[in-house]
Motif scaffolding. Sequence first.
Motif: not given
Length: 410
Positions: A211-225
């Motif tokens: 999920a973080p890969i796609w969110a990053m395309q909107t500049g969103t950093a998902i706070p999980m690992a």
Amino acid sequence: MPAIFKKTDVLVIGGGIFGCSIAYYFTRNHPGKKIIVVERNEICNAATSRAAALMTIVRSKQSYIPLALETYQAVVKLEEHLGESLNMRLSGMMHVAASDNTVKELDHLMGIAQKFKQPYNYLSNNEANRMCPWLNTDEVMRIGFLPGEAYCDPYLLGTFFARCAKKQGAEMIQGCEVTGIIYNNSSVQGVKTSLGTIEANVVIDAAGAWAPIWAMQTGTAIPMAPVRSQYWITEKADIFPEHAPMVLLPDAQAYARPEGGALLFGVREQKSLYASPDRIPDDINHFVFSEDKGMNDLAENAEKLARFFPAFYETGIKYYVAGFSGYTPDGQLVIGKVPGVENFLLASGCCGAGIAVSGGVGLALAELAAGNISPFNLSEFSVSRFGDIDPFSDEWLEKCARARSLKRSG
Ligand SMILES: Cc1cc2nc3c(=O)[nH]c(=O)nc-3n(C[C@H](O)[C@H](O)[C@H](O)COP(=O)(O)OP(=O)(O)OC[C@H]3O[C@@H](n4cnc5c(N)ncnc54)[C@H](O)[C@@H]3O)c2cc1C
């Protein structure tokens, strides 16, 4: 840009249990509106099919409880809808305390059960031992029992959501990969996929470990690992009755449940293994988490475990299962709206509890996607609660992995 392939009200990236549950609630509550779930492999192929699937309701993270209760209600409705049984096992859960600290935690938990009107009682050591002959209670100080707790087959639950969603009008496209987010002027307008473009009024990122890969395309950093969860299944033996309760052993940082005449159990590693989302292969079916199949972690915890499960040393291990769950430093989910990004929602950061909370997550996201207010308080799950972070940095990944290692049980 490839030709427009489809248009929809809601587009979900990922057909794991979160994506399927969102599609179920959206089609149930908003007939006439269109939702498409895009899954690059098969439905529920990743974390969902690997879960131990304890559907824990009563837990110290009280924010999860209403979401888990919704899952139990959903199971009844899904079974009615399909005219089939999910064969959910209402086995109950024992909480075993063998230190002053864990006795305190247990009493607190029983208070939470009472607050949420969940049945609970205490068991004598002999009663517990009769129910779970593998459990050594010699050093146990107190045992709480929650008869309302269950476990299930997670793949079946995920596909029940998907099948009902399809019957209600959802489109589930398998073998189709989202390759990019269409994002203009702070607003998400659809996705690019391996089959073409899909325009959407709302896009929901439910891509699990990725999920973080796609969110990053909107500049969103998902706070999980993505952090490895793992468990082992023993060979069958008489000391593992099929209808025994699940058992949480916080003093050993371990849990166990019956698995068809054998015992399924997991332990917390002292150092949890993690991976950056962009380094996880698209299909984890052949991914080798560690050559030793977690045996070093098991050896590290053997003594603590054998205190409660003395037959551990002479019991053979038949299966090993590992997968990635999205962990956060505070053990809370990451779901809801993204501040500053229009038409984009997240269903992420499951913290090893995604099966249990799948009903609540699905309902909350379906309502947000329809422009309504979530029926649950999502404030503790906000995407911005850690401020500016880099979800791909080693420092961040290690911080999330540490949170899993410190988790007491479950
Ligand atoms: C070993 C283990 C034990 C667990 N035990 C429990 C438990 O006891 N109780 C519990 O509640 N939970 C448990 N969990 C956690 C639970 O499995 C997860 O929380 C849950 O499955 C998360 O669902 P999901 O839909 O977010 O992710 P996933 O099931 O991983 O689904 C994400 C989907 O997105 C798809 N995808 C990713 N990128 C794209 C793309 N670009 N295009 C299209 N599709 C894409 C993937 O193929 C995948 O199918 C456990 C997990 C593991 C690994």
